[in-house]
Design a protein around this motif. Structure first.
Motif, PDB file in Angstrom:
ATOM      1  N   LYS A   8       0.865  -1.199   0.000  1.00 56.30           N
ATOM      2  CA  LYS A   8       0.000   0.000   0.000  1.00 56.30           C
ATOM      3  C   LYS A   8       0.887   1.230   0.000  1.00 56.30           C
ATOM      4  O   LYS A   8       1.799   1.352   0.831  1.00 56.30           O
ATOM      5  CB  LYS A   8      -0.897  -0.020   1.247  1.00 56.30           C
ATOM      6  CG  LYS A   8      -1.614   1.280   1.562  1.00 56.30           C
ATOM      7  CD  LYS A   8      -2.749   1.558   0.603  1.00 56.30           C
ATOM      8  CE  LYS A   8      -3.696   2.629   1.151  1.00 56.30           C
ATOM      9  NZ  LYS A   8      -3.054   3.876   1.546  1.00 56.30           N
ATOM     10  N   VAL A  60      -2.338   0.376  -4.510  1.00 55.52           N
ATOM     11  CA  VAL A  60      -2.057  -0.928  -3.906  1.00 55.52           C
ATOM     12  C   VAL A  60      -1.574  -1.882  -4.987  1.00 55.52           C
ATOM     13  O   VAL A  60      -1.962  -1.765  -6.157  1.00 55.52           O
ATOM     14  CB  VAL A  60      -3.298  -1.539  -3.210  1.00 55.52           C
ATOM     15  CG1 VAL A  60      -3.665  -0.771  -1.950  1.00 55.52           C
ATOM     16  CG2 VAL A  60      -4.479  -1.615  -4.156  1.00 55.52           C
ATOM     17  N   PHE A 119      -7.855   0.742   2.941  1.00 54.85           N
ATOM     18  CA  PHE A 119      -7.790   1.314   1.594  1.00 54.85           C
ATOM     19  C   PHE A 119      -9.123   1.957   1.253  1.00 54.85           C
ATOM     20  O   PHE A 119     -10.171   1.313   1.264  1.00 54.85           O
ATOM     21  CB  PHE A 119      -7.439   0.207   0.582  1.00 54.85           C
ATOM     22  CG  PHE A 119      -7.315   0.664  -0.846  1.00 54.85           C
ATOM     23  CD1 PHE A 119      -6.496   1.729  -1.199  1.00 54.85           C
ATOM     24  CD2 PHE A 119      -8.007   0.012  -1.865  1.00 54.85           C
ATOM     25  CE1 PHE A 119      -6.370   2.136  -2.517  1.00 54.85           C
ATOM     26  CE2 PHE A 119      -7.899   0.407  -3.189  1.00 54.85           C
ATOM     27  CZ  PHE A 119      -7.064   1.475  -3.514  1.00 54.85           C
TER      28      PHE A 119
END
Length: 341
Positions: A159, A241, A285
């Motif tokens: 990430k 990501v 996320f």
């Protein structure tokens, strides 16, 4: 120590020149009275009662013709910005241009977006038609299930987050990227006028900024997909990501991506917001914490939601949050909202 050298070879530069699109008559399309009037109608949505919009609309025909003439004669100069702060969810500095300038922003976006959209990778999701956060998180779920073979093997996630993204967009780099695609000097003059209307970086309030950041970050997207040959990559604005069953593979990618960002785009990864974690640990996320077979609302998002629901009792606010919660495993949360006194 340089881990990965990135440089434009002469042959690559030649290909860049060949790929530039003339955009025949595009400048005239942007500044045409028809496009400006359509852009005005699109701009009006949800803004009809605002004082500056009402003032501009009183002499709308004169104002549109005046804008068109200034653009045609190249006497147009972008005006100043009105600065204010919002909390969404963290404090952000917003810079709002005049109504006149914002109508032009819409006119530029209407003409240029359809062309640039074709250049973007499939898994770029911010500020695009038929994209957005919901499409991005659904794509994350699909890729996580593929990589983990439906949670039967390890899935690792890199990430990344770019530090002070809008503030660090480099004007010269952006102009050079636009030059690769646009041959028309009039269009480049106009875009340069918009870009240089802000002293450093790009203002959050401009619709043109939404186009510019995708054009800018498309360079990174293409590098990741074409040069590094990464398969499972998703980007939303300054967040991205990469999913893989091999943790060491992700560890090897990180310095290469970091170097490209610094050398080519003059951007840097946020040191506190870059990590490699197993999917089983939960991946934060786009407002959700993702696992292989479910996702839950981020704690901070949850707290903000209840705070706003307490402040606003409107049905619109309630419906908005209930719509958001449909995208995750939130049965207990929905019940808690509906059972409130």
């Amino acid at each position: 120590m340089i881990l990965f050298r990135i440089e434009a070879l002469p042959r690559e530069r030649e290909r860049e020149r060949e790929s530039r699109i003339p955009f025949h008559d595009t400048f005239n399309s942007i500044i045409s009275l028809e496009n400006l009037l359509i852009s005005w109608q699109e701009f009006l949505k949800g803004k009809r009662k605002r004082k500056d919009v009402v003032r501009f609309s009183i002499k709308i025909i004169d104002n549109i013709i005046g804008l068109h003439n200034d653009l045609a004669l190249k006497t147009y100069r972008h005006g100043f910005y009105h600065a204010f702060k919002i909390n969404d969810p963290k404090p952000r500095d917003i810079h709002k241009a005049s109504v006149r300038d914002r109508v032009l922003h819409h006119a530029i976006f209407r003409i240029l977006y359809p062309y640039f959209e074709k250049k973007f990778i499939f898994d770029s999701y911010s500020c695009q038609v038929n994209k957005g956060t919901h499409k991005a998180i659904n794509r994350f779920r699909k890729l996580s299930r593929i990589v983990s073979a439906n949670n039967t093997k390890a899935c690792w996630v890199l990430k990344g987050d770019i530090r002070k993204f809008f503030a660090n967009i480099d004007h010269q780099v952006l102009n050079d990227i636009l030059w690769k695609y646009i041959e028309d000097e009039d269009v480049l003059w106009l875009l340069g006028n918009i870009i240089d209307s802000f002293p450093k970086g790009l203002p959050l309030g401009n619709v043109t900024s939404q186009l510019f950041i995708n054009v800018y970050m498309n360079e990174f997207d293409q590098f990741v997909k074409r040069n590094l040959k990464v398969k499972n990559y998703i980007r939303y604005c300054d967040d991205f990501v990469i999913l893989s069953s091999d943790k060491s593979y992700l560890e090897e990618l990180l310095p290469k991506m970091s170097e490209f960002l610094e050398q080519k785009l003059k951007l840097s990864l946020h040191p506190d917001k870059v990590f490699i974690k197993a999917l089983s640990q939960g991946i934060d996320f786009l407002g959700w914490v993702h696992f292989c077979h479910h996702r839950v609302l981020r704690t901070a998002t949850k707290r903000r939601m209840f705070k706003r629901l307490k402040e606003s009792q409107s049905q619109e606010t309630l419906a908005s949050y209930l719509g958001l919660l449909k995208h995750g495993n939130t049965h207990k949360l929905v019940k808690r909202i509906l059972d409130r006194d």
